[in-house]
Design a protein around this motif. Structure first.
Motif, PDB file in Angstrom:
ATOM      1  N   UNK A 165       0.824  -1.200   0.000  1.00 53.60           N
ATOM      2  CA  UNK A 165       0.000   0.000   0.000  1.00 53.60           C
ATOM      3  C   UNK A 165       0.864   1.258   0.000  1.00 53.60           C
ATOM      4  N   UNK A 166       1.937   1.244   0.802  1.00 54.65           N
ATOM      5  CA  UNK A 166       2.836   2.395   0.873  1.00 54.65           C
ATOM      6  C   UNK A 166       3.424   2.678  -0.510  1.00 54.65           C
ATOM      7  N   UNK A 167       3.870   1.637  -1.191  1.00 58.75           N
ATOM      8  CA  UNK A 167       4.450   1.811  -2.528  1.00 58.75           C
ATOM      9  C   UNK A 167       3.409   2.355  -3.512  1.00 58.75           C
ATOM     10  N   UNK A 168       2.190   1.816  -3.455  1.00 57.13           N
ATOM     11  CA  UNK A 168       1.130   2.256  -4.373  1.00 57.13           C
ATOM     12  C   UNK A 168       0.753   3.711  -4.116  1.00 57.13           C
ATOM     13  N   UNK A 169       0.634   4.088  -2.848  1.00 58.17           N
ATOM     14  CA  UNK A 169       0.293   5.476  -2.512  1.00 58.17           C
ATOM     15  C   UNK A 169       1.416   6.417  -2.923  1.00 58.17           C
ATOM     16  N   UNK A 170       2.659   5.987  -2.726  1.00 56.96           N
ATOM     17  CA  UNK A 170       3.798   6.813  -3.136  1.00 56.96           C
ATOM     18  C   UNK A 170       3.765   7.066  -4.644  1.00 56.96           C
ATOM     19  N   UNK A 171       3.379   6.052  -5.429  1.00 54.60           N
ATOM     20  CA  UNK A 171       3.253   6.231  -6.877  1.00 54.60           C
ATOM     21  C   UNK A 171       2.093   7.158  -7.206  1.00 54.60           C
ATOM     22  N   UNK A 172       0.959   6.982  -6.540  1.00 51.36           N
ATOM     23  CA  UNK A 172      -0.215   7.816  -6.801  1.00 51.36           C
ATOM     24  C   UNK A 172       0.056   9.276  -6.455  1.00 51.36           C
ATOM     25  N   UNK A 173       0.729   9.522  -5.330  1.00 50.08           N
ATOM     26  CA  UNK A 173       1.042  10.882  -4.905  1.00 50.08           C
ATOM     27  C   UNK A 173       2.247  11.446  -5.648  1.00 50.08           C
ATOM     28  N   UNK A 174       2.917  10.598  -6.435  1.00 47.54           N
ATOM     29  CA  UNK A 174       4.105  11.007  -7.180  1.00 47.54           C
ATOM     30  C   UNK A 174       5.156  11.600  -6.238  1.00 47.54           C
ATOM     31  N   UNK A 175       5.510  10.836  -5.208  1.00 46.79           N
ATOM     32  CA  UNK A 175       6.453  11.291  -4.195  1.00 46.79           C
ATOM     33  C   UNK A 175       7.876  11.079  -4.713  1.00 46.79           C
ATOM     34  N   UNK A 176       8.649  12.151  -4.810  1.00 47.16           N
ATOM     35  CA  UNK A 176      10.005  12.054  -5.352  1.00 47.16           C
ATOM     36  C   UNK A 176      11.003  11.506  -4.330  1.00 47.16           C
ATOM     37  N   UNK A 177      12.232  11.345  -4.759  1.00 52.15           N
ATOM     38  CA  UNK A 177      13.311  10.975  -3.851  1.00 52.15           C
ATOM     39  C   UNK A 177      13.860  12.247  -3.216  1.00 52.15           C
ATOM     40  N   UNK A 178      14.550  12.080  -2.114  1.00 51.67           N
ATOM     41  CA  UNK A 178      15.136  13.193  -1.388  1.00 51.67           C
ATOM     42  C   UNK A 178      16.647  13.058  -1.482  1.00 51.67           C
ATOM     43  N   UNK A 179      17.327  14.121  -1.877  1.00 51.08           N
ATOM     44  CA  UNK A 179      18.782  14.103  -1.966  1.00 51.08           C
ATOM     45  C   UNK A 179      19.360  14.605  -0.650  1.00 51.08           C
ATOM     46  N   UNK A 180      20.146  13.753   0.006  1.00 51.75           N
ATOM     47  CA  UNK A 180      20.720  14.081   1.306  1.00 51.75           C
ATOM     48  C   UNK A 180      22.218  14.315   1.183  1.00 51.75           C
ATOM     49  N   UNK A 181      22.734  15.348   1.858  1.00 52.41           N
ATOM     50  CA  UNK A 181      24.172  15.641   1.791  1.00 52.41           C
ATOM     51  C   UNK A 181      24.975  14.790   2.778  1.00 52.41           C
ATOM     52  N   UNK A 182      26.116  14.298   2.319  1.00 53.89           N
ATOM     53  CA  UNK A 182      27.055  13.575   3.168  1.00 53.89           C
ATOM     54  C   UNK A 182      28.434  14.173   2.957  1.00 53.89           C
TER      55      UNK A 182
END
Length: 157
Positions: free
Chosen positions: A14-31
């Motif tokens: 469900x989490x994966x399907x909702x993430x696709x429906x909401x079009x949730x992008x990736x987050x770029x984190x600094x290291x």
């Protein structure tokens, strides 16, 4: 006593399907010397620790970055992330329930329970808007579920 939410926490599918429906992008984190992309929907919560933010992920791992919680809040999707308290931001995809608790002063205090077992305090000032956001999010999730069920029914028929 628990405030009524979805009948049960969302499954990984469900989490994966909702993430696709909401079009949730990736987050770029600094290291140190490089940047790393992380799927935003895998973040369960963020915890502010001074000028650092500790990420808690769905697989149980943790990661600390040298950015403030306020800075990270601007980079997150407001569709699934909410800040119930000055020290935490939670992902509504991993919300398990909202629980009342009595504090020593005798006033009721709410806390959000997450599927990983963490409890996050909800500030009294933010409680009303937090519950409103949770209800709006749940309505969207239920709408997505109904649409997906209807599509599956049409495809099967």
């Amino acid at each position: 006593m628990k405030v009524a939410l979805l009948s049960k926490p969302l499954t990984n599918a469900h989490v994966e399907r909702i993430a696709q429906q909401f079009d949730i992008p990736s987050l770029t984190l600094p290291f140190w010397g490089y940047r790393k992309k992380m799927p935003m929907h895998h973040i369960v919560r963020l915890e502010g620790e001074g000028n650092y933010t500790l990420f808690h992920f769905s697989d149980g791992s943790q990661l600390m970055v040298s950015l403030t919680l306020k800075k990270m809040e601007t980079r997150l999707s407001p569709k699934i992330f909410v800040r119930p308290h000055k020290k935490n931001i939670i992902n509504l995809l991993y919300l398990e329930g909202i629980y009342p608790a009595m504090v020593p002063a005798g006033r009721p205090q709410l806390s959000a329970g997450l599927v990983n077992g963490h409890r996050v305090e909800i500030s009294r000032r933010k409680a009303t808007s937090f519950i409103r956001q949770v209800k709006g999010f749940q309505e969207e999730v239920l709408s997505i579920s109904r649409n997906a069920d209807a599509e599956n029914t049409i495809l099967v028929a």
